[in-house]
Design an enzyme around this catalytic site. Sequence first.
Site, PDB file in Angstrom:
ATOM      1  N   ASP A 241      -0.661   0.889   3.884  1.00 31.29           N
ATOM      2  CA  ASP A 241       0.275   1.315   4.930  1.00 31.29           C
ATOM      3  C   ASP A 241       0.005   0.604   6.253  1.00 31.29           C
ATOM      4  O   ASP A 241      -1.086   0.081   6.473  1.00 31.29           O
ATOM      5  CB  ASP A 241       0.124   2.820   5.188  1.00 31.29           C
ATOM      6  CG  ASP A 241       0.673   3.662   4.055  1.00 31.29           C
ATOM      7  OD1 ASP A 241       1.019   3.084   3.015  1.00 31.29           O
ATOM      8  OD2 ASP A 241       0.735   4.896   4.218  1.00 31.29           O
ATOM      9  N   HIS A 382      -5.111   0.982   4.254  1.00 33.22           N
ATOM     10  CA  HIS A 382      -4.341   0.414   5.369  1.00 33.22           C
ATOM     11  C   HIS A 382      -4.702  -1.059   5.507  1.00 33.22           C
ATOM     12  O   HIS A 382      -5.885  -1.371   5.685  1.00 33.22           O
ATOM     13  CB  HIS A 382      -4.639   1.181   6.662  1.00 33.22           C
ATOM     14  CG  HIS A 382      -4.201   2.611   6.598  1.00 33.22           C
ATOM     15  ND1 HIS A 382      -4.964   3.578   6.007  1.00 33.22           N
ATOM     16  CD2 HIS A 382      -3.054   3.207   6.998  1.00 33.22           C
ATOM     17  CE1 HIS A 382      -4.316   4.736   6.063  1.00 33.22           C
ATOM     18  NE2 HIS A 382      -3.142   4.544   6.662  1.00 33.22           N
TER      19      HIS A 382
HETATM   20 ZN    ZN Z   1       1.039   4.965   8.637  1.00 33.26          ZN
END
Ligand code: ZN
Length: 426
Positions: A241, A382
């Site tokens: 993400d 991430h």
């Molecule tokens: Zn996010």
Amino acid sequence: MRRVFLIITLLFLVTGCSSIKPKVYSKIDNTNKEYLSVHYPITNNKVFDDKVSNYVENKYKTYKKNFPSSTENEFNVDFKYKLIDDRYDSLLLKIFYTAPTMAHPVVDGEAFNYDRKEKKFLTLGDIIPKDKFSYLTSQIKQELLKKHSDCIFKEELDLLLGSSFEKYSFFTFDNEKLYIYFHPYDVAAGYCGILEVAIDLKSLSPLITFDSFEESVLEPVISKNSRVIDPTKPVIAFTFDDGPSNYTIEIANVLKNYNGSGTFFVVGNKVNFYKNDLRTLVENGNEIGNHSFNHQWMSRMSAKEFKDQIDKTQEKVKEATGVLPTRIRPTYGSMNDLIRKNTNLTVSMWNVDPKDWKYKDAKTIAKRILSKASDGKVVLLHDTHYRSLEALKIVLPELAKSGYQFVTLSELDEIELIRKNSSKAS
Ligand code: ZN
């Protein structure tokens, strides 16, 4: 850090200022009792960049002073930016913040326009001749009434629009249009936020001329990946993400070393800065998902804001790669009916969270992944953290030894379907 600076300085001397490509500053963080998402371009022009970062910093200070930390606080900076003819920087910054004690969120913004050749910030008077002012005002009025008639202060509009150029410092432009903005309460009710009207630049006989260039339309990317996944062997889906970032491609390459692919949920306002990287992702069989346009807290938005965030990101990814994402992942992992009801895209969550935003060490992240990894799991990482790249380098060889295949979310769905059908058949 000093070395990086030196390299940038050398590049500057060799190439001159204009050819250094703008980058994007990106900070997404919810570890500090607030939901923070700040994005703006970095042009490598110190005067411009300082002005922008000072503006954001001051807004952040004001927000911090007025609203004590709370886990419900949110601070968001979004932008619209264009570098025109390698000469003019035109930037709109949008600030949004909210706290539980506030009746309404604060929406604010500013625009910055800069001429790299003349080395100065531009006012509207530098772009439009003075004798066009009354025509401009009439066009603005017409557009405001057409587009925003529900919230405009109609009776006072003439007075509010004023009669001087100084009134309009809040504008941006590109080769075709002049965009005039109004802060909340300038000419309309506050709930309508920042209003924008676009006026055809040619009709205003602009004082600056542009090289007539058309932005090239990129050919759609075709995936060159033709790997075969064995449904009898374990699979695991790594998802990333908050990118794209400078680590995205390296992460995809680590997966590629093990004949694997991943799913990257991107933030739309950063896509333009990483077009080629996104194309490489698609070419190598990775999947791209939608993670909003500016990483605002999705489940708190109105339906219209939510759809707008999703659509704008779909558009950016399509422009860059020719491919439309089929999945979204809600920001801050927060799900509700608004999200479920207002999108046709598949909402994709995860079931292994090593918390790479919290643990700052690759070994800890790797250990947390390996302790939960099993066939069919979806891991949340991430691609904005270097430590997550390092953690993958530890995790992938371990899992590969046990026969794991690293798949995208769509491949995971396919495998699950194949397995279901074959278990029915047997
Ligand atoms: Zn996010």
